[in-house]
Design an enzyme around this catalytic site. Structure first.
Site, short mmCIF file in Angstrom:
data_model
loop_
_atom_site.label_atom_id
_atom_site.label_comp_id
_atom_site.label_asym_id
_atom_site.label_seq_id
_atom_site.Cartn_x
_atom_site.Cartn_y
_atom_site.Cartn_z
CG ASP A 57 0.05 -4.67 -12.51
OD1 ASP A 57 -0.94 -4.94 -11.81
OD2 ASP A 57 0.55 -3.54 -12.59
CB THR A 132 -6.04 -5.03 6.67
OG1 THR A 132 -5.59 -4.39 7.87
CG2 THR A 132 -6.74 -3.98 5.84
CG ASP A 133 -6.53 -5.09 12.09
OD1 ASP A 133 -5.90 -4.43 11.25
OD2 ASP A 133 -6.06 -5.43 13.20
CD GLU A 134 -4.05 -0.41 8.98
OE1 GLU A 134 -4.29 0.67 8.43
OE2 GLU A 134 -2.91 -0.76 9.32
CE1 TYR A 158 -2.97 -1.88 2.94
CE2 TYR A 158 -3.47 -1.40 5.25
CZ TYR A 158 -3.23 -2.32 4.23
OH TYR A 158 -3.26 -3.68 4.50
CE LYS A 162 -6.05 -5.26 1.71
NZ LYS A 162 -5.48 -6.27 0.78
P1 NAD Z 1 3.91 -6.75 1.10
O1 NAD Z 1 3.90 -5.29 0.80
O2 NAD Z 1 5.06 -7.32 1.87
O3 NAD Z 1 3.81 -7.58 -0.27
C1 NAD Z 1 2.95 -7.24 -1.31
C2 NAD Z 1 3.33 -8.06 -2.53
O4 NAD Z 1 2.41 -7.73 -3.59
C3 NAD Z 1 4.74 -7.73 -3.05
O5 NAD Z 1 5.41 -8.93 -3.35
C4 NAD Z 1 4.48 -6.92 -4.30
O6 NAD Z 1 5.51 -7.05 -5.28
C5 NAD Z 1 3.15 -7.48 -4.78
N1 NAD Z 1 2.39 -6.55 -5.60
C6 NAD Z 1 2.13 -5.25 -5.34
N2 NAD Z 1 1.40 -4.70 -6.34
C7 NAD Z 1 1.18 -5.71 -7.24
C8 NAD Z 1 0.46 -5.78 -8.46
N3 NAD Z 1 -0.15 -4.70 -8.98
N4 NAD Z 1 0.43 -6.96 -9.13
C9 NAD Z 1 1.07 -8.06 -8.61
N5 NAD Z 1 1.76 -8.03 -7.47
C10 NAD Z 1 1.81 -6.88 -6.78
O7 NAD Z 1 2.53 -7.04 1.83
P2 NAD Z 1 2.20 -8.06 2.99
O8 NAD Z 1 2.51 -7.44 4.29
O9 NAD Z 1 2.76 -9.39 2.66
O10 NAD Z 1 0.60 -8.10 2.87
C11 NAD Z 1 -0.04 -9.03 2.00
C12 NAD Z 1 -1.54 -8.78 2.04
O11 NAD Z 1 -2.01 -8.92 3.38
C13 NAD Z 1 -1.95 -7.39 1.59
O12 NAD Z 1 -3.13 -7.49 0.84
C14 NAD Z 1 -2.19 -6.63 2.89
O13 NAD Z 1 -3.16 -5.63 2.71
C15 NAD Z 1 -2.71 -7.75 3.77
N6 NAD Z 1 -2.46 -7.57 5.21
C16 NAD Z 1 -1.18 -7.38 5.68
C17 NAD Z 1 -0.97 -7.28 7.06
C18 NAD Z 1 0.41 -7.10 7.62
O14 NAD Z 1 0.52 -6.93 8.85
N7 NAD Z 1 1.47 -7.14 6.85
C19 NAD Z 1 -2.05 -7.36 7.95
C20 NAD Z 1 -3.33 -7.48 7.43
C21 NAD Z 1 -3.52 -7.62 6.06
O1 DAU Z 2 -3.44 -3.90 11.10
C1 DAU Z 2 -3.04 -4.55 9.94
C2 DAU Z 2 -2.06 -3.69 9.19
O2 DAU Z 2 -0.83 -3.76 9.88
C3 DAU Z 2 -1.87 -4.13 7.73
O3 DAU Z 2 -3.08 -4.00 7.04
C4 DAU Z 2 -0.77 -3.32 7.05
O4 DAU Z 2 -0.53 -3.84 5.75
C5 DAU Z 2 0.48 -3.43 7.88
O5 DAU Z 2 1.49 -2.60 7.32
C6 DAU Z 2 0.22 -3.02 9.32
O6 DAU Z 2 -0.07 -1.61 9.42
P1 DAU Z 2 0.48 -0.70 10.61
O7 DAU Z 2 0.46 0.71 10.19
O8 DAU Z 2 -0.21 -1.05 11.89
O9 DAU Z 2 1.97 -1.30 10.68
P2 DAU Z 2 3.38 -0.57 10.91
O10 DAU Z 2 4.39 -1.65 11.14
O11 DAU Z 2 3.66 0.44 9.86
O12 DAU Z 2 3.15 0.18 12.29
C7 DAU Z 2 2.81 -0.52 13.48
C8 DAU Z 2 2.61 0.53 14.58
O13 DAU Z 2 3.90 1.10 14.87
C9 DAU Z 2 1.72 1.69 14.18
O14 DAU Z 2 0.98 2.11 15.32
C10 DAU Z 2 2.69 2.78 13.76
C11 DAU Z 2 3.89 2.52 14.66
N1 DAU Z 2 5.21 2.89 14.09
C12 DAU Z 2 5.53 2.42 12.86
C13 DAU Z 2 6.74 2.74 12.29
C14 DAU Z 2 7.10 2.24 10.90
C15 DAU Z 2 6.10 3.65 14.84
O15 DAU Z 2 5.80 4.05 15.99
N2 DAU Z 2 7.30 3.96 14.28
C16 DAU Z 2 7.66 3.56 13.02
O16 DAU Z 2 8.77 3.89 12.57
#
Ligand code: NAD
Ligand code: DAU
Length: 352
Positions: A57, A132-134, A158, A162
């Site tokens: 962790d 993230t852009d969020e 979330y 962040k």
């Molecule tokens: P993910 O949920 O797929 O993976 C997260 C990883 O972090 C997992 O392997 C989990 O086991 C590990 N983790 C969680 N808590 C932990 C802890 N306390 N200590 C050590 N490891 C831990 O996430 P992702 O989609 O790969 O996103 C990675 C990063 O990018 C995140 O910081 C997320 O906020 C950011 N991000 C993701 C997206 C996206 O679209 N997926 C977009 C913008 C930013």
């Molecule tokens: O913008 C960056 C973010 O993108 C990251 O910071 C997050 O970690 C990542 O999870 C992602 O967030 P979103 O909420 O945008 O992703 P998600 O795939 O959950 O959803 C994408 C869009 O689709 C959102 O508008 C919600 C919609 N959605 C999602 C799910 C799971 C649906 O309409 N139906 C669904 O079942």
């Protein structure tokens, strides 16, 4: 040697694979292996001495301190987080714990380690924080895309967690001089994404003849970034980014959720004609509470300062992604565990 946190997750694992292929230097990968962490993502590195996996962790300060002293990394790339907006709505506590408190604990140990470094290692060190852009909130249809100076306005637990971590990272630069770089990127898609997120969820449901759940009216817009482009963007920010700066990474691919789902259905109609037309499975369900309407990234700074821009078009990236899920049935079967089924029951009760 670099230390990556969260490198068994979706983006982290793609980054570790990309790093070892492109840079060739060793990676220590610290990951707690939550439901989202999957060692199978890194199976191809099992016998590669350049990948040192540590289950743990980021909040375990004794472990983090030990790893830093033992491996003397020249950079940290911090991915570890709770990352799913819907899960943060059902249970925000874990998001505050990992994203805020965990990032704080990590920063504290990194600060202690960094203070022991001599020049030039000290000024060459980087803490790259993946955000993230969020954090910027929601855009109106005609608003300009998010830039690095857009004010923070996070709307989900979330996004708020962040944003808090981004502020801590920024403060450690301004107060202690820690050489940090923060990247804020848009929605990633590609191989190895856990199938609770929109794109893999829709691919797998469509293959299994299950409903394709669209929240609300399906007109929410996201700016889709292929994960491989994100990895090259992070490497550019790590090598060339200026300490204390933030960089927005985006895919120049704004799409409504309905457009995304229709695109997946069209690809599947060709690659997996058995269930065609897959679009017949589209099902509108109750909206996500506080659902942000539109995200879009202005990545001009990445282009002009660091010479980076995305290589993948949405259509080519989506074809590669669908193809990957079709050809990795064993990965999919392992991932769709009890934990995944529990989540589907909790989040999609209206579909049953
Ligand atoms: P993910 O949920 O797929 O993976 C997260 C990883 O972090 C997992 O392997 C989990 O086991 C590990 N983790 C969680 N808590 C932990 C802890 N306390 N200590 C050590 N490891 C831990 O996430 P992702 O989609 O790969 O996103 C990675 C990063 O990018 C995140 O910081 C997320 O906020 C950011 N991000 C993701 C997206 C996206 O679209 N997926 C977009 C913008 C930013
Ligand atoms: O913008 C960056 C973010 O993108 C990251 O910071 C997050 O970690 C990542 O999870 C992602 O967030 P979103 O909420 O945008 O992703 P998600 O795939 O959950 O959803 C994408 C869009 O689709 C959102 O508008 C919600 C919609 N959605 C999602 C799910 C799971 C649906 O309409 N139906 C669904 O079942």
């Amino acid at each position: 040697m670099i230390l990556v946190t969260g490198g068994a997750g979706f983006i982290g694992a793609n980054f570790v694979l990309d790093w070892i292929a492109a840079e060739g230097t060793p990676v220590v990968n610290l990951d707690k292996l939550t439901y989202a962490g999957n060692p199978g993502n890194l199976a191809s590195l099992t016998h590669d001495a350049r990948h040192i996996f540590v289950k743990g962790d980021i909040s375990d300060r004794t472990l983090v301190a030990k790893l830093l002293v033992q491996h003397q990394p020249e950079a940290i790339v911090h991915f570890a987080a709770e990352s799913h907006v819907d899960r943060s709505i059902h249970g925000p506590g874990e998001f505050v714990q990992t994203n805020v408190v965990g990032t704080f604990n990590l920063l504290e140990e990194v600060r202690t380690y960094w203070a022991t470094l001599a020049e030039p290692a000290k000024s060459g060190f980087r803490f790259l924080h993946v955000s993230t852009d969020e954090v910027y909130g929601s855009l109106e249809p005609t608003d300009p895309a998010f830039s690095e100076t857009t004010p923070y306005a996070p709307n989900s637990p979330y996004a708020a967690s962040k944003a808090a971590s981004d502020h801590l990272v920024r403060a450690y630069h301004h107060t202690y001089g820690l050489p940090v770089v923060t990247t804020n990127c848009s929605n990633n898609y590609g191989p190895r994404q856990f199938p609770e997120k929109l794109i893999p969820l829709v691919i797998l449901n469509a293959l299994n003849g299950k409903p394709l759940p669209i929240y609300g009216d399906g007109k929410n817009v996201r700016d889709w970034l292929y994960v491989g482009d994100h990895c090259t963007g992070i490497r550019a920010a790590l090598h060339k980014g200026r300490p204390g700066e933030t960089y927005n990474i985006g895919g120049n691919s704004e799409k409504t959720n309905l457009e995304v789902v229709h695109a997946i259905c069209c690809i599947l109609d060709t690659l997996h004609p058995a269930g065609a037309p897959h679009a017949k499975l589209i099902t509108f369900v109750k909206d996500r509470p506080g659902h942000d309407r539109r995200y879009a990234i202005d990545a001009t700074k990445m282009k002009t300062e660091l010479g980076w821009q995305p290589q993948e078009q949405f259509e080519t990236g989506m074809n590669k992604t669908v193809d990957w899920y079709l050809n990795n049935g064993a990965w999919v079967r392992r991932v769709i565990s009890g934990e995944y089924r529990r989540w589907m029951d909790l989040n999609y009760t209206t579909l049953r």
